[in-house]
Write an enzyme that holds these catalytic residues in place. Structure first.
Site, PDB file in Angstrom:
ATOM      1  N   SER A 143      10.784   6.771   4.456  1.00 26.60           N
ATOM      2  CA  SER A 143      10.382   6.676   3.048  1.00 26.60           C
ATOM      3  C   SER A 143      10.049   8.085   2.576  1.00 26.60           C
ATOM      4  O   SER A 143       9.780   8.977   3.411  1.00 26.60           O
ATOM      5  CB  SER A 143       9.131   5.790   2.947  1.00 26.60           C
ATOM      6  OG  SER A 143       8.530   5.890   1.669  1.00 26.60           O
ATOM      7  N   TYR A 156       0.827   2.597   5.646  1.00 24.95           N
ATOM      8  CA  TYR A 156       2.249   2.814   5.346  1.00 24.95           C
ATOM      9  C   TYR A 156       2.629   4.281   5.551  1.00 24.95           C
ATOM     10  O   TYR A 156       3.636   4.591   6.186  1.00 24.95           O
ATOM     11  CB  TYR A 156       2.513   2.373   3.906  1.00 24.95           C
ATOM     12  CG  TYR A 156       3.974   2.289   3.513  1.00 24.95           C
ATOM     13  CD1 TYR A 156       4.740   1.156   3.788  1.00 24.95           C
ATOM     14  CD2 TYR A 156       4.597   3.337   2.851  1.00 24.95           C
ATOM     15  CE1 TYR A 156       6.074   1.068   3.414  1.00 24.95           C
ATOM     16  CE2 TYR A 156       5.929   3.262   2.476  1.00 24.95           C
ATOM     17  CZ  TYR A 156       6.665   2.122   2.755  1.00 24.95           C
ATOM     18  OH  TYR A 156       7.988   2.048   2.379  1.00 24.95           O
TER      19      TYR A 156
HETATM   20  P1  NAD Z   1      12.167  -6.148   1.150  1.00 19.11           P
HETATM   21  O1  NAD Z   1      10.815  -6.758   1.037  1.00 19.11           O
HETATM   22  O2  NAD Z   1      13.201  -6.385   0.111  1.00 19.11           O
HETATM   23  O3  NAD Z   1      12.806  -6.519   2.570  1.00 19.11           O
HETATM   24  C1  NAD Z   1      12.043  -6.483   3.739  1.00 19.11           C
HETATM   25  C2  NAD Z   1      12.848  -7.099   4.863  1.00 19.11           C
HETATM   26  O4  NAD Z   1      12.053  -7.006   6.060  1.00 19.11           O
HETATM   27  C3  NAD Z   1      13.183  -8.575   4.656  1.00 19.11           C
HETATM   28  O5  NAD Z   1      14.460  -8.833   5.181  1.00 19.11           O
HETATM   29  C4  NAD Z   1      12.112  -9.281   5.497  1.00 19.11           C
HETATM   30  O6  NAD Z   1      12.520 -10.546   5.989  1.00 19.11           O
HETATM   31  C5  NAD Z   1      11.978  -8.295   6.631  1.00 19.11           C
HETATM   32  N1  NAD Z   1      10.715  -8.427   7.363  1.00 19.11           N
HETATM   33  C6  NAD Z   1       9.449  -8.334   6.901  1.00 19.11           C
HETATM   34  N2  NAD Z   1       8.582  -8.574   7.902  1.00 19.11           N
HETATM   35  C7  NAD Z   1       9.328  -8.806   9.020  1.00 19.11           C
HETATM   36  C8  NAD Z   1       9.018  -9.113  10.364  1.00 19.11           C
HETATM   37  N3  NAD Z   1       7.762  -9.254  10.789  1.00 19.11           N
HETATM   38  N4  NAD Z   1      10.054  -9.289  11.217  1.00 19.11           N
HETATM   39  C9  NAD Z   1      11.340  -9.200  10.810  1.00 19.11           C
HETATM   40  N5  NAD Z   1      11.672  -8.895   9.553  1.00 19.11           N
HETATM   41  C10 NAD Z   1      10.679  -8.703   8.668  1.00 19.11           C
HETATM   42  O7  NAD Z   1      11.857  -4.577   1.319  1.00 19.11           O
HETATM   43  P2  NAD Z   1      12.718  -3.246   1.075  1.00 19.11           P
HETATM   44  O8  NAD Z   1      12.135  -2.551  -0.104  1.00 19.11           O
HETATM   45  O9  NAD Z   1      14.165  -3.506   1.141  1.00 19.11           O
HETATM   46  O10 NAD Z   1      12.248  -2.405   2.350  1.00 19.11           O
HETATM   47  C11 NAD Z   1      13.078  -2.125   3.445  1.00 19.11           C
HETATM   48  C12 NAD Z   1      12.590  -0.862   4.105  1.00 19.11           C
HETATM   49  O11 NAD Z   1      12.697   0.215   3.166  1.00 19.11           O
HETATM   50  C13 NAD Z   1      11.130  -0.902   4.539  1.00 19.11           C
HETATM   51  O12 NAD Z   1      10.985  -0.245   5.784  1.00 19.11           O
HETATM   52  C14 NAD Z   1      10.429  -0.135   3.447  1.00 19.11           C
HETATM   53  O13 NAD Z   1       9.233   0.456   3.899  1.00 19.11           O
HETATM   54  C15 NAD Z   1      11.478   0.910   3.124  1.00 19.11           C
HETATM   55  N6  NAD Z   1      11.324   1.548   1.811  1.00 19.11           N
HETATM   56  C16 NAD Z   1      11.336   0.815   0.662  1.00 19.11           C
HETATM   57  C17 NAD Z   1      11.192   1.472  -0.553  1.00 19.11           C
HETATM   58  C18 NAD Z   1      11.178   0.736  -1.882  1.00 19.11           C
HETATM   59  O14 NAD Z   1      10.859   1.352  -2.914  1.00 19.11           O
HETATM   60  N7  NAD Z   1      11.546  -0.524  -1.933  1.00 19.11           N
HETATM   61  C19 NAD Z   1      11.036   2.857  -0.583  1.00 19.11           C
HETATM   62  C20 NAD Z   1      11.044   3.562   0.612  1.00 19.11           C
HETATM   63  C21 NAD Z   1      11.188   2.900   1.807  1.00 19.11           C
END
Ligand code: NAD
Length: 261
Positions: A143, A156
């Site tokens: 991130s 985080y």
């Molecule tokens: P999201 O909530 O859309 O998806 C999260 C996914 O993780 C889902 O498929 C969920 O089922 C899975 N998950 C959650 N807990 C779990 C567990 N205990 N075991 C297995 N799977 C689990 O989130 P996203 O925004 O797509 O995030 C994905 C990654 O990107 C994360 O690591 C997040 O920190 C990172 N990220 C997101 C952003 C943002 O702005 N959305 C920015 C930077 C980094």
């Protein structure tokens, strides 16, 4: 079809960024194990959609990324189903925001387990298979918060900085062995993960959801635009290419200028 004959695991890929990465890898011909905590029918529905759209082999595995034994079994499931593991995308992640003195310890433990420790366990289980083949790609979704901090995100930010460090160690240990390890560092991407933060701004500032999104993004991201999930998918595909074989140990921001400031 650059990834025909490659097998991939993408953790946390029933939604958001992980789903877009799974779609991008499948579109290049990879066989993909998708993963998430949704009920099995939902996971299998997503797997079938991706398989149909791209003509790829896609299976769902509901391993809980907070449980090391299930993380390791996820890797073995890919090896058993597809004959190996060539690409590992450590993407599963959760969020919780609160000042450090109010941060619930159980939320700290869950975020460290899912956002950081699962990447170690998955890589540890996948690396022997990659080393045996002399080819592998490990891509960690870190991130912008792996590079800089924000208030109210102790767990985080700690986990994502940890992911950046883990990425460097795995890269060094496997340099010259056909295996690369890199982190992608997205800024704001509009997914369910950030919905509570948008709703909080809307409530606190009496804004519509659309105006709250603008408010959220403009504070950090000079582009004032969300990053799109498929832009992360395209970068993951590039990192799997031969053109990227000398890119290793890096943390690549995709953040509209957030960390340039
Ligand atoms: P999201 O909530 O859309 O998806 C999260 C996914 O993780 C889902 O498929 C969920 O089922 C899975 N998950 C959650 N807990 C779990 C567990 N205990 N075991 C297995 N799977 C689990 O989130 P996203 O925004 O797509 O995030 C994905 C990654 O990107 C994360 O690591 C997040 O920190 C990172 N990220 C997101 C952003 C943002 O702005 N959305 C920015 C930077 C980094």
């Amino acid at each position: 079809m650059a990834l025909t004959d490659k097998a991939a695991v993408v953790t946390g890929s029933t939604s958001g960024i992980g789903r877009a990465v799974a779609e991008a890898l499948a579109a290049e011909g990879a066989s993909v194990v998708i993963n998430g905590i949704e009920p099995r029918e939902e996971g299998e529905r997503v797997a079938a959609e991706i398989a149909d759209r791209h003509g790829a082999a896609v299976r769902f595995n509901g391993a809980d990324m907070s449980r090391p034994d299930e993380v390791r079994a996820l890797i073995e499931d890919c090896v058993n189903a597809f004959g190996g593991i060539d690409v590992l995308v450590n993407n599963a992640g959760i969020q919780h925001t609160a000042p450090t003195e109010e941060f619930p310890p159980e939320k700290w433990d869950a975020i460290i387990a899912i956002n950081l420790s699962s990447a170690f366990h998955a890589a540890s289980a996948a690396l022997p298979h990659m080393q045996h083949k002399g080819w592998g790609r490990i891509i960690n979704t870190a991130s912008a918060h792996g590079l800089v901090a924000s208030v109210n995100k102790a767990a985080y930010v700690s986990a994502k900085h940890g992911v950046v460090g883990l990425t460097k160690v795995i890269a060094l240990e496997n340099a010259g062995r056909g295996i690369t390890c890199n982190a992608i560092c997205p800024g704001w991407v509009e997914t369910p993960l950030i919905r509570p933060q948008i709703e909080k701004i809307a409530a606190e500032q009496d804004l519509s959801i659309d105006d709250a999104k603008v408010e959220l993004v403009r504070h950090k991201q000079p582009s004032r635009q969300f990053v799109q999930p498929d832009q992360i998918g395209a970068l993951a595909v590039f990192l799997c290419s031969e053109a990227a074989s000398q890119i290793t140990g890096t943390s690549l921001p995709v953040d509209g200028g957030w960390t340039a400031q």
